[in-house]
Design an enzyme around this catalytic site. Structure first.
Site, PDB file in Angstrom:
ATOM      1  N   SER B  80    -113.143-139.602   8.164  1.00  0.00           N
ATOM      2  CA  SER B  80    -114.169-138.800   8.774  1.00  0.00           C
ATOM      3  C   SER B  80    -115.501-138.776   8.019  1.00  0.00           C
ATOM      4  CB  SER B  80    -113.689-137.358   8.921  1.00  0.00           C
ATOM      5  OG  SER B  80    -113.375-136.844   7.662  1.00  0.00           O
ATOM      6  N   SER B 104    -110.037-139.774   4.562  1.00  0.00           N
ATOM      7  CA  SER B 104    -111.381-139.677   5.109  1.00  0.00           C
ATOM      8  C   SER B 104    -112.484-140.252   4.252  1.00  0.00           C
ATOM      9  CB  SER B 104    -111.714-138.210   5.408  1.00  0.00           C
ATOM     10  OG  SER B 104    -110.864-137.736   6.415  1.00  0.00           O
TER      11      SER B 104
END
Lengths: 516, 436
Positions: B80, B104
């Protein structure tokens, strides 16, 4: 976040219920003797079956009530349990709120050492087992006064368990019929307090203060009834009771209500209720579903809390980083039971008196100060402090520290009494005067009101003689064996001396004369 | 949900960098609340991979059919923390911070051809990191080379009294030694990581990397992490449970977005949370609350914690048997085009893409993704090294050696630069080499 709280778990109060018909009242368990310290504990509850009640009018089965208490008490510390913000009583709303308290994202809880020590002290004082490892959990529910949407508490493995508290109960009408009972403490846990909500009905809004320094004791009572031998009944929770007196009333009325419902074929809902002080009964609180699922989860940001004792302390451990239970135990102040025992030993007072002295804030200190300054016998002091002094206080709803009579004044008064400078009834008069008017010493009042006892025995003898002469009939009665008649004579002599003679001495003189 | 929210304090990691004289250039885009593996689900829109505009990629694409607009088929960065990876890859900054809960930081690092480092859990403070999964989150470091990552780590690591999960041991800034002899090293290749979905290209580079170590004298052995197949599900249960808990504070009352409804507190909460959270977040909250219900707690949450313990023990056992680091892929393939990525939903994608990275978070170990080479499409491929807990220095030392061996090419954004030369007026940016 919140002001730090301790929760205790109290088990199984014993209730003896009277007949349910006609509203005759229950045999009352005494109020749990809350000690006067600023610390208060919070209990979560478990229940235990109890002794039975007497039969009700319908000749139904007996009922037993089971009561458990959850006591929320604020720890006396400078800062909150998990955030660095300060704790002050009655600060302006939202003036003591840190980023963590406001649940700003990214903030993390940090455990307050003083609070842990307080919890350990409380656990030791209540004879609990201190868990060397305890855990923190999150208890989730949505409410405006809970900014994070969860409360950090110790549900699974709290810091202390399995303690007990001894207290005194009046078993009968006489003060001497006091028995000692024990209540179990299920557990003590550290937890965050929620904020304070003020509901403004007018504007349909609720105001939230996240300071959370309430400074108040809060008790929730869990109550159920059942027939002895049968499984426990459904329990209700009566929340947010703030005084021992209302607590007792609330419990009583809830027990009554439950029995009434059950006897009329209805069911008890597992619900939360509040106590309506004006109506004197409990009312349902939340109109929603009965049970709340708090979705307990371990608090991931607080590692397990490890406590040590001298034996298990790792070598070279930084004293700032560890808590030693033994060290805390050594520094525990004298516990009430010990104080009471000492009072009984030292002053020969009855146990119930020792309870009474400790049950009023500041009373023990007052008593001890009086003892220091007077030569009167401890029993006399005890009696005066507990009966007369306390009586006056209660009548005017005053605390000990608001008393107009100082220990010095009372000590002086009792010394006068002890020296037989004044009579007992005179002493009471003086006391009244002391209470009313500040600044005067007992000696001053005595001389002002001319309450000194007659010291001159010869003069007293003359008065006795005169009274005897004046009331030959009464004298005859006495000689005939009427024991009450002598009191009449004593009364007459006292009147004649304007109550300035010691009745005991009068009696002695009269008896001497009568027997001659 | 946090629209308009300006935090009144700095995260510890940010403050530490500022204290060392770093200049904060800006905040980067990401998947909302760090939930996602593409950086496509943020309120500011998706993040574009700079390699979409690189000479290396575009040259390869010239062989593709025409008729496509230049920019329509841009690639995702992974996620992310895709914005941070893109920023570093495009030379806009020296380093960037991300977060790493299931990969992430490492995932976008691999897709963007940069170094993505996940420190050991407890080494770097999480104070100020908006939590996703408190027991797995760490701040991640993205840089263009391993030395830079080590530099940043030296500044960030260490106990923080504001974060009770950081270790007490003192940490000093350090310089990575330059390893010349790897013959004493033992590299482990976990066999369960040979997933069927793994692209042949990545598999090939993985093999080549293993062979490289072996040819230089290191011991390279196959190892087993037997509970690997359970880790996705386990992660899902624990992640959503913590998310449900951590998101409970977003109610519009104290900060952030608040809806217009003021009929009642509950109505306000409900509307605020519906408006303020995207579907991905709401989905995870609902799942998480389900797992935390009294009747489900034992079967899901507790079970998952137990499985997590098994997974962590797998790693411990492997390291105890003499392995120094593990070598695995970081991602299944090189970066895919956005239009292709969004054909599957976030949850499916996350489950697929996290496969090599999330077990590391469950075990709290340090790991780093190092760019290795370009794929046939001219896009970066990274490989992951996983180290023992708190042996971050050793891990980075080995990664540095590897980086030197592979000499990953610099991204050539010359064309893009030329197109905007009037704006940038920078020459020969593309020829800056990795090594000083």
């Amino acid at each position: 976040m919140a002001a730090p709280m301790l929760r205790w778990c109290c088990l199984g109060r014993r209730w003896v219920l009277a007949c349910i018909d006609g509203g005759s009242r229950h045999g009352r368990g005494a109020a749990i003797g809350f000690t006067s310290s600023r610390k208060r504990g919070q209990s979560s509850v478990a229940q235990q079956p109890l002794i039975t009640a007497q039969k009700s009018r319908k000749g139904e089965h007996k009922w037993a009530a089971v009561v458990g208490l959850e006591i929320h008490a604020q720890i006396s510390s400078n800062s909150k349990l998990f955030s660095g913000s300060q704790v002050h009583f009655a600060a302006p709303p939202n003036s003591l709120v840190s980023f963590f308290d406001a649940s700003l994202p990214g903030t993390l809880p940090v455990l307050n050492r003083r609070c842990v020590e307080a919890a350990v002290m409380t656990g030791l004082a209540l004879s609990c087992r201190i868990n060397k490892k305890s855990l923190f959990d999150r208890k989730h529910y949505f409410y405006a006064d809970l900014p994070a949407g969860y409360q950090i508490t110790q549900q699974r493995l709290p810091i202390a368990v399995n303690g007990s508290l001894a207290y005194s109960v009046c078993a009968g009408k006489k003060p001497s019929q006091v028995i000692t009972k024990t209540v179990r403490i299920k557990q003590i846990q550290l937890e965050q307090d929620s904020g304070k909500s003020l509901h403004d009905e007018l504007r349909s809004q609720t105001l939230i203060d996240l300071n959370r320094a309430e400074g108040q004791l809060r008790v929730d009572a869990n109550i159920s009834v059942h027939h002895p031998g049968e499984p426990l009944g459904v329990r209700t929770e009566v929340k947010n009771l703030n005084s021992a007196r209302f607590l007792a009333k609330a419990i009583d009325s809830e027990i009554e209500r439950q029995i009434h419902e059950l006897e009329n074929g209805r069911e008890i809902l597992n619900e939360t209720r509040s106590f309506d002080y004006k109506l004197g009964c409990t009312m349902p609180m939340r109109d929603k579903e009965g049970k709340q699922d708090y979705r307990f989860m371990p608090e991931p940001n607080l590692p397990p809390l490890l406590l040590y004792d001298t034996a298990s302390l790792p070598p070279g451990a930084d004293p700032q980083q560890v808590i030693n239970i033994d060290w805390i135990r050594e520094r525990l102040p004298e516990l009430p039971s010990e104080t009471r025992e000492k009072l009984v030993q030292q002053y020969g007072m009855l146990p119930e008196h020792s309870f009474a002295l400790l049950n009023e804030v500041g009373l023990l200190e007052f008593f001890q100060n009086v003892i220091k300054e007077t030569r009167a016998e401890p029993k006399k002091v005890t009696s005066w402090v507990l009966n007369i002094f306390l009586g006056f206080l209660k009548q005017q709803n005053l605390a000990v520290n608001e008393s107009p009579v100082t220990p010095t004044a009372l000590a002086e008064l009792l010394s006068l009494l002890d020296r037989k400078a004044i009579s007992s009834s005179a002493a009471k008069q003086v006391f009244e005067e002391l209470w009313r008017s500040k600044g005067k010493t007992p000696s001053q009042i005595v001389s002002e009101k001319r309450l000194e006892l007659m010291q001159d025995e010869e003069a007293l003898e003359r008065v006795c003689h005169a009274v005897m002469e004046g009331h030959p009939q009464v004298v005859m009665d006495v000689k005939r064996g009427n024991s009450r008649a002598i009191n009449k004579l004593i009364g007459l002599v006292r009147k004649a001396t304007l109550s300035r003679a010691d009745p005991t001495v009068i009696k002695e003189i009269l008896e001497k004369k009568l027997s001659s | 949900m946090l629209k308009g929210y300006v935090p009144p304090y700095n995260a510890t990691v940010v403050q530490k960098l500022l204290d060392q004289g770093a200049i904060l250039m800006g905040k980067t885009n990401l998947d909302e609340f760090a939930m996602g593996s593409g950086s496509t689900d943020g309120v500011f829109g998706p993040v574009k991979n700079p390699w979409s505009y690189s000479k290396q990629y575009r040259e390869k694409r010239k062989q593709k059919p025409h008729g496509e607009k230049e920019d329509s088929n841009w690639l995702i960065t992974g996620g992310s923390s895709g914005g941070s990876a893109a920023a570093v890859a495009a030379f806009t900054c020296f380093a960037a911070l991300g977060s790493d809960t299931g990969g992430s930081t490492r995932n976008p690092a691999a897709h963007c051809g940069v170094v993505g480092f996940k420190p050991s859990y407890g080494l770097v403070s999480r104070h100020g990191l908006i939590p996703l999964v408190n027991s797995m989150d760490v701040p991640g470091i993205l840089t263009r080379c391993v030395d830079d990552a080590a530099l940043v780590l030296g500044v960030l690591a260490g106990h923080d009294p504001k974060d009770s999960t950081t270790v007490q041991d003192p940490v000093k800034p350090f310089t990575l030694p330059t390893l010349t002899d790897v013959s004493k090293l033992c590299i482990g290749i976990p066999k369960e990581y040979l997933a069927p979905e793994l692209s042949s290209e990545v598999r090939s580079f993985w093999s080549k990397a293993a062979n490289l170590f072996e040819s230089e004298g290191a011991k390279v052995i196959e190892v087993s992490l037997p509970h690997t197949s359970y880790s996705i599900v386990c992660y899902h249960v624990l992640c959503t449970s913590e998310v449900a808990s951590n998101m409970a504070r977003f109610d519009g009352l104290e900060y952030g977005h608040r809806c217009d409804i003021d009929v009642s507190t509950e109505a306000m909460y409900a509307a605020t949370r519906r408006e303020g959270f995207n579907d991905v977040v709401r989905g995870r909250i609902l799942s998480g609350n389900f797992f935390l219900l009294k009747e489900n707690y034992e079967n899901y949450f507790i079970k998952a914690q137990k499985v997590r313990r098994l997974i962590a023990n797998d790693f411990v056992n492997v390291f105890n048997s003499g392995v120094d680091v593990l070598l695995t892929p970081t991602t299944l393939s090189d970066a895919v085009p956005y239009l292709e990525f969004i054909k599957e939903d976030n949850r499916t994608r996350s489950a697929q893409d996290d496969i090599f990275t999330q077990a590391v978070n469950m075990a709290g170990l340090p790991a780093v993704s190092v760019p290795v080479a370009l794929s046939n499409q001219g896009l970066p491929i990274g490989l992951q090294f996983i180290g023992r807990a708190f042996r971050d220095q050793q891990l980075l030392t080995i990664a540095k050696w590897f980086e030197k061996q592979v000499q990953f090419p610099v991204i050539q954004l010359q064309e893009l630069m030329d197109d905007c030369s009037s704006v940038f007026e920078i020459e020969k940016l593309g020829s800056v080499s990795l090594k000083q």
